[in-house]
Design a protein around this motif. Structure first.
Motif, PDB file in Angstrom:
ATOM      1  N   ALA A 228      30.439   3.471 -10.077  1.00  0.00           N
ATOM      2  CA  ALA A 228      29.088   3.574  -9.517  1.00  0.00           C
ATOM      3  C   ALA A 228      28.092   3.674 -10.659  1.00  0.00           C
ATOM      4  N   LEU A 229      26.838   3.412 -10.348  1.00  0.00           N
ATOM      5  CA  LEU A 229      25.779   3.452 -11.345  1.00  0.00           C
ATOM      6  C   LEU A 229      24.575   4.188 -10.742  1.00  0.00           C
ATOM      7  N   PRO A 230      24.670   5.516 -10.630  1.00  0.00           N
ATOM      8  CA  PRO A 230      23.593   6.284  -9.990  1.00  0.00           C
ATOM      9  C   PRO A 230      22.234   6.001 -10.621  1.00  0.00           C
ATOM     10  N   GLY A 231      21.239   5.889  -9.762  1.00  0.00           N
ATOM     11  CA  GLY A 231      19.883   5.614 -10.230  1.00  0.00           C
ATOM     12  C   GLY A 231      19.560   4.140 -10.333  1.00  0.00           C
ATOM     13  N   SER A 232      20.587   3.295 -10.487  1.00  0.00           N
ATOM     14  CA  SER A 232      20.369   1.848 -10.555  1.00  0.00           C
ATOM     15  C   SER A 232      20.866   1.139  -9.309  1.00  0.00           C
ATOM     16  N   VAL A 233      21.973   1.632  -8.755  1.00  0.00           N
ATOM     17  CA  VAL A 233      22.590   1.054  -7.552  1.00  0.00           C
ATOM     18  C   VAL A 233      22.950   2.213  -6.639  1.00  0.00           C
ATOM     19  N   MET A 234      22.734   2.059  -5.350  1.00  0.00           N
ATOM     20  CA  MET A 234      23.017   3.151  -4.427  1.00  0.00           C
ATOM     21  C   MET A 234      24.499   3.527  -4.479  1.00  0.00           C
ATOM     22  N   THR A 235      24.750   4.824  -4.537  1.00  0.00           N
ATOM     23  CA  THR A 235      26.120   5.325  -4.574  1.00  0.00           C
ATOM     24  C   THR A 235      26.754   5.157  -3.199  1.00  0.00           C
ATOM     25  N   PRO A 236      27.955   4.565  -3.127  1.00  0.00           N
ATOM     26  CA  PRO A 236      28.610   4.382  -1.817  1.00  0.00           C
ATOM     27  C   PRO A 236      28.765   5.712  -1.087  1.00  0.00           C
ATOM     28  N   ARG A 237      28.506   5.669   0.221  1.00  0.00           N
ATOM     29  CA  ARG A 237      28.558   6.886   1.022  1.00  0.00           C
ATOM     30  C   ARG A 237      29.591   6.743   2.143  1.00  0.00           C
ATOM     31  N   PRO A 238      30.184   7.859   2.569  1.00  0.00           N
ATOM     32  CA  PRO A 238      31.167   7.799   3.652  1.00  0.00           C
ATOM     33  C   PRO A 238      30.631   7.161   4.934  1.00  0.00           C
ATOM     34  N   ALA A 239      29.325   7.287   5.194  1.00  0.00           N
ATOM     35  CA  ALA A 239      28.753   6.693   6.419  1.00  0.00           C
ATOM     36  C   ALA A 239      28.968   5.187   6.456  1.00  0.00           C
TER      37      ALA A 239
END
Length: 195
Positions: A12-23
């Motif tokens: 993941a790349l927090p701040g640049s790409v949305m972090t995958p979420r369980p939803a």
């Protein structure tokens, strides 16, 4: 940063790409149920890290998955995750808007696009670390979905469907139901009505 999505290890790349979420795992579950065990061509629009695309490819061994994103950083990250999981033979990632960068028609179009109004960003403190372009859109926030549903009219195969994530819920529409979905997105309180 490494994250787990449907049991798959992803970068993941927090701040640049949305972090995958369980939803978003529910969106994958719905897509897998729609495709079943048959061969299919699936588009993952707004792929971000590629989490949905690779999860679909892992769960649907007969599917070809085509992923798109407007963010160059997302495309690079998603391509890296595809390579990392050894899915390059069945998942391709393309830079561009919605379905524009890819040709042909699809059995299924899946998307987790921005849908929150940009004006509401200050109220969503839980999303403060996410890139605004991945979460918020101008106006009522639903224009990315309106454009995708309209484009899907000509890009879906006759038995094809669209599955989108909206307010942590999955909305599914067959090709024959796209006009109804579009009317719902255009209507008053569209987000609440669809959710």
């Amino acid at each position: 940063m490494d994250v787990s999505f449907r049991g798959l290890g992803l970068r993941a790349l927090p701040g640049s790409v949305m972090t995958p979420r369980p939803a978003s795992e529910a969106l994958v579950d719905a897509a897998v149920a729609l495709v079943g065990g048959r061969p299919a061509r699936v588009a993952d629009v707004g792929t971000g890290s590629g989490a949905i695309a690779v999860a679909l490819a892992a769960a649907l061994p007969l599917a070809e998955v085509v992923a798109t994103d407007t963010s160059a950083a997302a495309v690079a990250l998603a391509r890296g995750n595809v390579r990392r999981l050894g899915l390059g033979g069945r998942v391709s990632v393309h830079h561009g808007d919605l379905l524009d960068p890819v040709a042909g028609r699809f059995d299924l179009v899946v998307a987790n696009l921005p849908y929150l109004p940009l004006a509401d960003a200050p109220r969503h403190l839980e999303l403060a670390g996410e890139p605004p372009h991945a979460v918020f859109a101008p106006g009522d926030g639903l224009d990315p979905y309106r454009r995708l549903v309209a484009a899907s009219r000509t890009r879906l195969l006759p038995d094809g469907s669209v599955a989108i994530q909206l307010h942590r819920r999955v909305v599914v529409a067959s090709r024959a139901e796209l006009d109804l979905l579009l009317a719902t997105l255009d209507g008053p309180r569209a987000a609440a009505a669809v959710a």
